[in-house]
Scaffold this active site. Structure first.
Site, PDB file in Angstrom:
ATOM      1  N   HIS A 162       9.151   3.203   8.770  1.00  0.00           N
ATOM      2  CA  HIS A 162       8.950   2.277   9.893  1.00  0.00           C
ATOM      3  C   HIS A 162       7.720   2.736  10.688  1.00  0.00           C
ATOM      4  O   HIS A 162       7.587   3.924  10.997  1.00  0.00           O
ATOM      5  CB  HIS A 162      10.188   2.242  10.794  1.00  0.00           C
ATOM      6  N   SER A 173       0.823  -1.219   0.000  1.00  0.00           N
ATOM      7  CA  SER A 173       0.000   0.000   0.000  1.00  0.00           C
ATOM      8  C   SER A 173       0.860   1.273   0.000  1.00  0.00           C
ATOM      9  O   SER A 173       0.493   2.265  -0.632  1.00  0.00           O
ATOM     10  CB  SER A 173      -0.988   0.013   1.171  1.00  0.00           C
ATOM     11  N   ASN A 174       2.018   1.239   0.655  1.00  0.00           N
ATOM     12  CA  ASN A 174       2.910   2.410   0.600  1.00  0.00           C
ATOM     13  C   ASN A 174       3.521   2.566  -0.797  1.00  0.00           C
ATOM     14  O   ASN A 174       3.686   3.691  -1.276  1.00  0.00           O
ATOM     15  CB  ASN A 174       4.016   2.307   1.654  1.00  0.00           C
TER      16      ASN A 174
HETATM   17  C1  GRF Z   1       4.149  -0.445   6.743  1.00  0.00           C
HETATM   18  O1  GRF Z   1       3.458  -0.285   7.955  1.00  0.00           O
HETATM   19  C2  GRF Z   1       5.576  -0.012   6.880  1.00  0.00           C
HETATM   20  O2  GRF Z   1       5.765   0.997   7.814  1.00  0.00           O
HETATM   21  C3  GRF Z   1       6.255  -1.269   7.358  1.00  0.00           C
HETATM   22  O3  GRF Z   1       5.606  -2.317   6.713  1.00  0.00           O
HETATM   23  C4  GRF Z   1       4.279  -1.922   6.376  1.00  0.00           C
HETATM   24  C5  GRF Z   1       4.117  -2.163   4.907  1.00  0.00           C
HETATM   25  O4  GRF Z   1       2.794  -2.010   4.476  1.00  0.00           O
HETATM   26  N1  GRF Z   1       7.675  -1.203   7.133  1.00  0.00           N
HETATM   27  P1  GRF Z   1       2.483  -1.991   2.914  1.00  0.00           P
HETATM   28  O5  GRF Z   1       3.130  -3.251   2.307  1.00  0.00           O
HETATM   29  O6  GRF Z   1       3.079  -0.742   2.350  1.00  0.00           O
HETATM   30  O7  GRF Z   1       0.989  -2.028   2.776  1.00  0.00           O
END
Ligand code: GRF
Length: 187
Positions: free
Chosen positions: A107, A13-14
């Site tokens: 993070h 999602s990020n």
């Molecule tokens: C996020 O909460 C990020 O901070 C951590 O892992 C998660 C990844 O989520 N490192 P996504 O794969 O981006 O949905």
């Protein structure tokens, strides 16, 4: 115009939030997504977004072997900067030193508290009133690199973990794409 690669291991999602911002501002190029897990949902997102993806497995081989494949992609795609977004591997010191100052991570906790894979659960279980996210440079430790930016909120102790998780992700999507774009401006 700088060239970015985003690394994922799961949901992505990020990665999607970064892709959407880069696409709407058109200042830089998100060249490719790299993932170490074959069935990760981030591959579906990459396909939908029209972004090239690479599967680079770690299982059954050394980190150096996987990193050799990663370096080959970064070289051939002429990548300026790497942003880790839920990538669940730790790089060797040799790899990090080759890309020094060019790898960043998000993070889901206020480092140096709660590094590692359980940042949200450990933040939730703590008695801390202030919870949040950290954007930082990557070194060869576990979430130990220099901090670029932290954002936080004051929790309400009646909130369940699902609500806390939503708030943390909301902060990530609001600040990580912008921070990545600003860093890309400097290359
Ligand atoms: C996020 O909460 C990020 O901070 C951590 O892992 C998660 C990844 O989520 N490192 P996504 O794969 O981006 O949905």
């Amino acid at each position: 115009m700088s060239r970015l690669a985003v690394f994922t291991s799961g949901n992505g999602s990020n990665f999607q939030a970064i892709a959407e911002r880069i696409a709407s501002n058109r200042k830089h190029t998100l060249v490719c997504m790299i993932c170490d897990r074959k069935n990760a949902f981030s591959f579906t997102r990459a396909e939908r977004l029209g972004i090239k993806s690479y599967y680079i497995p770690y299982a059954g081989r050394t980190r150096e072997e996987a990193e050799k494949d990663i370096s080959d992609v970064l070289e051939s795609e002429k990548i300026d900067m790497v942003s880790l977004a839920g990538f669940m591997r730790i790089f060797t010191c040799g790899f990090v030193s080759r890309y020094s100052g060019r790898i960043v991570n998000i993070h889901p906790a206020l480092l140096p508290k709660y590094p590692g894979a359980h940042g949200i659960a450990e933040s939730f279980a703590s008695k801390d009133r202030e919870l949040g996210i950290t954007i930082h440079y990557v070194d060869c430790g576990v979430d130990t690199g220099a901090v670029i930016l932290q954002k936080s909120f004051i929790r309400d102790f009646s909130e369940p973990i699902e609500e806390i998780e939503k708030k943390i992700h909301k902060l990530e999507y609001s600040f990580y794409p912008e921070a990545v774009e600003k860093l890309l401006d400097a290359f």
